[in-house]
Design a protein around this motif. Structure first.
Motif, PDB file in Angstrom:
ATOM      1  N   PHE A  60      -2.229 -10.977   2.687  1.00  0.00           N
ATOM      2  CA  PHE A  60      -1.196 -10.385   1.847  1.00  0.00           C
ATOM      3  C   PHE A  60      -0.588 -11.398   0.880  1.00  0.00           C
ATOM      4  O   PHE A  60      -0.195 -11.044  -0.226  1.00  0.00           O
ATOM      5  CB  PHE A  60      -0.104  -9.781   2.726  1.00  0.00           C
ATOM      6  CG  PHE A  60      -0.565  -8.602   3.536  1.00  0.00           C
ATOM      7  CD1 PHE A  60      -0.719  -7.362   2.959  1.00  0.00           C
ATOM      8  CD2 PHE A  60      -0.877  -8.749   4.881  1.00  0.00           C
ATOM      9  CE1 PHE A  60      -1.158  -6.276   3.694  1.00  0.00           C
ATOM     10  CE2 PHE A  60      -1.309  -7.670   5.634  1.00  0.00           C
ATOM     11  CZ  PHE A  60      -1.459  -6.429   5.037  1.00  0.00           C
ATOM     12  N   MET A  63      -2.324 -11.649  -2.459  1.00  0.00           N
ATOM     13  CA  MET A  63      -2.421 -10.444  -3.276  1.00  0.00           C
ATOM     14  C   MET A  63      -1.346 -10.431  -4.355  1.00  0.00           C
ATOM     15  O   MET A  63      -0.207 -10.829  -4.117  1.00  0.00           O
ATOM     16  CB  MET A  63      -2.282  -9.191  -2.400  1.00  0.00           C
ATOM     17  CG  MET A  63      -3.359  -9.028  -1.361  1.00  0.00           C
ATOM     18  SD  MET A  63      -3.160  -7.496  -0.425  1.00  0.00           S
ATOM     19  CE  MET A  63      -4.255  -7.793   0.958  1.00  0.00           C
ATOM     20  N   ASP A  64      -1.726  -9.953  -5.522  1.00  0.00           N
ATOM     21  CA  ASP A  64      -0.800  -9.860  -6.657  1.00  0.00           C
ATOM     22  C   ASP A  64      -0.332  -8.409  -6.781  1.00  0.00           C
ATOM     23  O   ASP A  64      -0.873  -7.626  -7.563  1.00  0.00           O
ATOM     24  CB  ASP A  64      -1.487 -10.324  -7.937  1.00  0.00           C
ATOM     25  CG  ASP A  64      -0.520 -10.527  -9.084  1.00  0.00           C
ATOM     26  OD1 ASP A  64       0.631 -10.061  -8.981  1.00  0.00           O
ATOM     27  OD2 ASP A  64      -0.892 -11.170 -10.080  1.00  0.00           O
ATOM     28  N   PHE A  65       0.689  -8.053  -5.989  1.00  0.00           N
ATOM     29  CA  PHE A  65       1.187  -6.678  -6.010  1.00  0.00           C
ATOM     30  C   PHE A  65       1.905  -6.356  -7.322  1.00  0.00           C
ATOM     31  O   PHE A  65       1.940  -5.206  -7.746  1.00  0.00           O
ATOM     32  CB  PHE A  65       2.123  -6.444  -4.823  1.00  0.00           C
ATOM     33  CG  PHE A  65       1.412  -6.331  -3.504  1.00  0.00           C
ATOM     34  CD1 PHE A  65       0.788  -5.152  -3.136  1.00  0.00           C
ATOM     35  CD2 PHE A  65       1.347  -7.406  -2.634  1.00  0.00           C
ATOM     36  CE1 PHE A  65       0.112  -5.033  -1.924  1.00  0.00           C
ATOM     37  CE2 PHE A  65       0.680  -7.299  -1.426  1.00  0.00           C
ATOM     38  CZ  PHE A  65       0.064  -6.114  -1.069  1.00  0.00           C
ATOM     39  N   GLU A  66       2.486  -7.374  -7.949  1.00  0.00           N
ATOM     40  CA  GLU A  66       3.163  -7.142  -9.225  1.00  0.00           C
ATOM     41  C   GLU A  66       2.174  -6.700 -10.293  1.00  0.00           C
ATOM     42  O   GLU A  66       2.425  -5.748 -11.037  1.00  0.00           O
ATOM     43  CB  GLU A  66       3.887  -8.412  -9.661  1.00  0.00           C
ATOM     44  CG  GLU A  66       4.668  -8.251 -10.958  1.00  0.00           C
ATOM     45  CD  GLU A  66       5.377  -9.518 -11.368  1.00  0.00           C
ATOM     46  OE1 GLU A  66       5.940  -9.548 -12.483  1.00  0.00           O
ATOM     47  OE2 GLU A  66       5.370 -10.495 -10.586  1.00  0.00           O
ATOM     48  N   ALA A  68      -0.792  -5.355  -9.687  1.00  0.00           N
ATOM     49  CA  ALA A  68      -1.318  -4.053  -9.271  1.00  0.00           C
ATOM     50  C   ALA A  68      -0.352  -2.933  -9.639  1.00  0.00           C
ATOM     51  O   ALA A  68      -0.767  -1.863 -10.110  1.00  0.00           O
ATOM     52  CB  ALA A  68      -1.579  -4.052  -7.768  1.00  0.00           C
ATOM     53  N   PHE A  69       0.952  -3.162  -9.465  1.00  0.00           N
ATOM     54  CA  PHE A  69       1.947  -2.157  -9.838  1.00  0.00           C
ATOM     55  C   PHE A  69       1.950  -1.940 -11.347  1.00  0.00           C
ATOM     56  O   PHE A  69       2.058  -0.806 -11.831  1.00  0.00           O
ATOM     57  CB  PHE A  69       3.330  -2.590  -9.359  1.00  0.00           C
ATOM     58  CG  PHE A  69       4.416  -1.601  -9.674  1.00  0.00           C
ATOM     59  CD1 PHE A  69       4.589  -0.475  -8.887  1.00  0.00           C
ATOM     60  CD2 PHE A  69       5.261  -1.794 -10.761  1.00  0.00           C
ATOM     61  CE1 PHE A  69       5.581   0.445  -9.179  1.00  0.00           C
ATOM     62  CE2 PHE A  69       6.251  -0.880 -11.056  1.00  0.00           C
ATOM     63  CZ  PHE A  69       6.416   0.245 -10.266  1.00  0.00           C
ATOM     64  N   ASP A 100      -8.979  -8.429  -5.902  1.00  0.00           N
ATOM     65  CA  ASP A 100      -7.686  -8.337  -5.229  1.00  0.00           C
ATOM     66  C   ASP A 100      -7.506  -6.901  -4.723  1.00  0.00           C
ATOM     67  O   ASP A 100      -7.508  -5.955  -5.522  1.00  0.00           O
ATOM     68  CB  ASP A 100      -6.569  -8.703  -6.205  1.00  0.00           C
ATOM     69  CG  ASP A 100      -5.209  -8.798  -5.536  1.00  0.00           C
ATOM     70  OD1 ASP A 100      -5.080  -8.355  -4.376  1.00  0.00           O
ATOM     71  OD2 ASP A 100      -4.265  -9.306  -6.175  1.00  0.00           O
ATOM     72  N   ALA A 102      -4.919  -5.409  -3.691  1.00  0.00           N
ATOM     73  CA  ALA A 102      -3.526  -4.960  -3.732  1.00  0.00           C
ATOM     74  C   ALA A 102      -3.421  -3.514  -4.212  1.00  0.00           C
ATOM     75  O   ALA A 102      -2.632  -2.727  -3.671  1.00  0.00           O
ATOM     76  CB  ALA A 102      -2.699  -5.880  -4.631  1.00  0.00           C
ATOM     77  N   MET A 103      -4.227  -3.134  -5.204  1.00  0.00           N
ATOM     78  CA  MET A 103      -4.152  -1.764  -5.710  1.00  0.00           C
ATOM     79  C   MET A 103      -4.605  -0.756  -4.658  1.00  0.00           C
ATOM     80  O   MET A 103      -4.022   0.330  -4.530  1.00  0.00           O
ATOM     81  CB  MET A 103      -4.980  -1.612  -6.982  1.00  0.00           C
ATOM     82  CG  MET A 103      -4.884  -0.222  -7.593  1.00  0.00           C
ATOM     83  SD  MET A 103      -5.792  -0.032  -9.145  1.00  0.00           S
ATOM     84  CE  MET A 103      -4.736  -0.955 -10.238  1.00  0.00           C
ATOM     85  N   LEU A 105      -4.237  -1.002  -1.458  1.00  0.00           N
ATOM     86  CA  LEU A 105      -3.152  -0.856  -0.481  1.00  0.00           C
ATOM     87  C   LEU A 105      -1.997  -0.058  -1.060  1.00  0.00           C
ATOM     88  O   LEU A 105      -1.372   0.759  -0.360  1.00  0.00           O
ATOM     89  CB  LEU A 105      -2.675  -2.230  -0.019  1.00  0.00           C
ATOM     90  CG  LEU A 105      -3.689  -3.063   0.761  1.00  0.00           C
ATOM     91  CD1 LEU A 105      -3.077  -4.390   1.189  1.00  0.00           C
ATOM     92  CD2 LEU A 105      -4.191  -2.298   1.982  1.00  0.00           C
ATOM     93  N   LEU A 106      -1.688  -0.261  -2.337  1.00  0.00           N
ATOM     94  CA  LEU A 106      -0.590   0.488  -2.954  1.00  0.00           C
ATOM     95  C   LEU A 106      -0.913   1.987  -3.020  1.00  0.00           C
ATOM     96  O   LEU A 106      -0.062   2.829  -2.712  1.00  0.00           O
ATOM     97  CB  LEU A 106      -0.305  -0.055  -4.354  1.00  0.00           C
ATOM     98  CG  LEU A 106       0.409  -1.405  -4.440  1.00  0.00           C
ATOM     99  CD1 LEU A 106       0.600  -1.820  -5.895  1.00  0.00           C
ATOM    100  CD2 LEU A 106       1.750  -1.348  -3.719  1.00  0.00           C
TER     101      LEU A 106
END
Length: 283
Positions: A60, A63-66, A68-69, A100, A102-103, A105-106
């Motif tokens: 985690f 991961m670049d959640f920012e 991905a968002f 990555d 992250a997307m 998972l989102l």
């Protein structure tokens, strides 16, 4: 923080200046059919396409959640901007596909929340709720995206490559990566998810009624979602510089609109889908 955006060209009519931007001379070659992906080439050069994403599912912190968002937001309001980043990713990671998860998972998290709301609406038991979450995440999202990506991976490499790419077919770098096809399917799923899975929630009591206006509302929601899916998919492949005849990916629009007009004669798609999905229409 703004990401560098480089102009993309692809398909017929690309000029010589754009071709030089995407020149692949001097780069390492990718893998073959069995890999269904591409070498990452930066840091983890021996990790390949989709398996690399799966291996990073538990990391985690990396991961670049920012980002991905940001991508999920622009997939809804301006999907072309998302694909303008693919060339930058190719330059830095030596592959077109994301590495990555992250997307993933989102979107899975959004599906879990939405499934919980639908379960409350239909008064499901906790066990039924868990089953609905698993069904939405693994069947509707992952399995469907894998199936579509496999079909488009085969079609694009067989029918959509430019003539120059076909002449140099031994160079895998001029072929569509399976992992990239999966990325495109994931991108296309999110607007569809928002329009159907989320959009139907406040309208569920309306679209199941037996009158033509309600039928039109429900069927139009599915039409909009399907057009979004096809258009975002089209943008994903036209962003690749070695893809030609990408307009073939828009061909499903014709039978889609034809089926939509026929459905207005009396077939309520929304009501049928809810009955199929939940065993009964909402009352």
């Amino acid at each position: 923080m703004s990401n560098p955006i480089l102009p993309l060209t692809g398909g017929p009519g690309a000029g010589p200046s754009s071709a030089s931007i995407y020149s692949t001379e001097g780069r390492s070659q990718s893998t073959d059919w069995s890999a269904l992906g591409a070498n990452v080439g930066m840091g983890e050069g021996r990790s390949r396409g989709l398996p690399l994403v799966l291996r990073r599912l538990t990391k985690f912190r990396s991961m670049d959640f920012e980002l991905a968002f940001w991508q999920l937001t622009y997939l809804v309001v301006a999907p072309r901007r998302v694909y303008k980043q693919t060339y930058h990713h190719k330059q830095t990671k030596n592959q077109w596909a994301r590495d990555d998860p992250a997307m993933l998972l989102l979107i899975a998290g959004c599906l879990a929340v939405t499934a919980t709301v639908w379960s409350l609406l239909y008064r499901f038991t906790p066990l039924q709720t868990i089953f609905l979450i698993l069904k939405m995440v693994f069947r509707d999202f992952l399995l469907f995206s894998l199936g579509i990506s496999l079909v488009l991976y085969l079609i694009s490499n067989k029918l959509l490559l430019s003539s120059s790419s076909q002449q140099s077919s031994m160079i895998d770098e001029n072929k569509v990566e399976f992992a990239y096809s999966f990325d495109v399917s994931v991108n296309s799923f999110f607007p569809f998810f928002l329009t159907v899975y989320v959009g139907l929630l406040p309208l569920v009591a309306l679209v199941v009624r037996d009158n033509w206006i309600c039928l039109w509302v429900g069927n139009t929601i599915f039409l909009i979602a399907s057009v979004q899916y096809i258009y975002v998919t089209y943008l994903g492949y036209v962003a690749l510089p070695f893809i030609a005849r990408s307009e073939l990916l828009l061909s499903p629009l014709l039978p889609l609109f034809g089926g939509y007009l026929l459905s207005l004669l009396g077939f309520n798609i929304a009501k049928f889908t809810l009955e199929f999905y939940f065993g009964q229409a909402w009352k």
